[in-house]
Structure formats: C-alpha cells, structure tokens
Write a protein that holds these residues in place. Sequence first.
Motif, PDB file in Angstrom:
ATOM      1  N   GLU A 173       3.229  -1.211   4.107  1.00  0.00           N
ATOM      2  CA  GLU A 173       2.914   0.212   3.959  1.00  0.00           C
ATOM      3  C   GLU A 173       4.214   0.963   3.774  1.00  0.00           C
ATOM      4  O   GLU A 173       5.103   0.916   4.620  1.00  0.00           O
ATOM      5  CB  GLU A 173       2.174   0.738   5.190  1.00  0.00           C
ATOM      6  N   ILE A 232       0.887  -1.157   0.000  1.00  0.00           N
ATOM      7  CA  ILE A 232       0.000   0.000   0.000  1.00  0.00           C
ATOM      8  C   ILE A 232       0.927   1.210   0.000  1.00  0.00           C
ATOM      9  O   ILE A 232       1.698   1.407   0.943  1.00  0.00           O
ATOM     10  CB  ILE A 232      -0.913   0.024   1.253  1.00  0.00           C
ATOM     11  N   THR A 233       0.874   1.998  -1.073  1.00  0.00           N
ATOM     12  CA  THR A 233       1.805   3.106  -1.220  1.00  0.00           C
ATOM     13  C   THR A 233       1.054   4.389  -1.520  1.00  0.00           C
ATOM     14  O   THR A 233      -0.136   4.348  -1.832  1.00  0.00           O
ATOM     15  CB  THR A 233       2.855   2.794  -2.317  1.00  0.00           C
ATOM     16  N   LYS A 276      -2.994   5.874   3.744  1.00  0.00           N
ATOM     17  CA  LYS A 276      -2.394   4.535   3.686  1.00  0.00           C
ATOM     18  C   LYS A 276      -2.630   3.742   4.970  1.00  0.00           C
ATOM     19  O   LYS A 276      -3.063   2.590   4.919  1.00  0.00           O
ATOM     20  CB  LYS A 276      -0.888   4.639   3.420  1.00  0.00           C
ATOM     21  N   GLU A 322      -1.834   2.121  -5.109  1.00  0.00           N
ATOM     22  CA  GLU A 322      -1.533   3.501  -4.765  1.00  0.00           C
ATOM     23  C   GLU A 322      -2.769   4.147  -4.148  1.00  0.00           C
ATOM     24  O   GLU A 322      -3.845   4.135  -4.736  1.00  0.00           O
ATOM     25  CB  GLU A 322      -1.124   4.292  -6.008  1.00  0.00           C
TER      26      GLU A 322
END
Length: 154
Positions: A95, A4-5, A12, A106
């Motif tokens: 993360e 998760i960016t 996030k 994203e």
Amino acid sequence: MFGITGWKNAGKTTLVERLVAELVRRGLTVNTIKHGHHDLDVDQPGRDSYRHRAAGATEVAVVGGHRYAIMREQEEPTLAEVLARLAPADLVLIEGYKREPHRKIEVRAGGEPMAPRDPTIIAVACDEPPTAGQSLPWFRRDDIAGIADFIASS
C-alpha cells in the motif's frame, strides 16, 4: 508482489484489508507493506523499548506472545530493503510506494486519475466506470473476489 495505490482517503487500506482476508481464505500466505509519508513511531514515551531507543540503540526488538516488532533507527529504507526483511509469502501487497515500478491497482474516490501518467498501474478500482478512453480493467472497489482473481492471475 502487487501494489494498491491512490490518493489519500481513496479506500486503499480498506481494500488491502479485505483483499488480505480473501486471499488468506483462499489458502495464500500474504505479507503487507504500508508506506506513509510521515515519521512512524509505534513506540510510546515511558515504555521500556522507547527508553532503549532514547538511550541510543540502533535497533530494538519487542517480543511477546505471538508477535514481535523490530524498530530500526535509520533513514527511510528502500522498498527492496523492506522486502528483503520480510518472511517468504505467496504474495506481498504494497500500500503506497506510488513511484516504485511494481504492478499496481489504482483505487479512486474522486481526484485526478494517476493511471494515465503511470504505466505500472494495470487496473482501476472505483465506484463508477472510469471515463471514456481508458482501456485498463475496471473493478468496483467492493468487488473483492474479482480483484483477488485479477491479482492472482497477474
């Protein structure tokens, strides 16, 4: 593993938190890794474990009840080194670690999109549909079940 960016304050951590709860509810074991850009210190001056580290211990384990933590004094480890230290799980959500080559979603809340320059981003989570010309799957940030389904099938 799945990442998760996104840029700072995009949501996030909230998304990771909600995904963990959903995936655990579905019966999966989930580990997480949170990468930050600043020095990390979970210890506090005056605590016994802090005193152990201050005295020169390379690694300090703090153990109690149903939880333990190991603090190690070293240069920042690679993602592979951190993954190697985790217990086995069905899924590891990561993360951060924007520049690592794992698959990522994203999370956007304004700002410059990352996906056009990062081929490891395979979906986008934001409140409004991404601009025309983007072919990646899109989810609203609060579509936790949909995002969980996507991760589980990827």
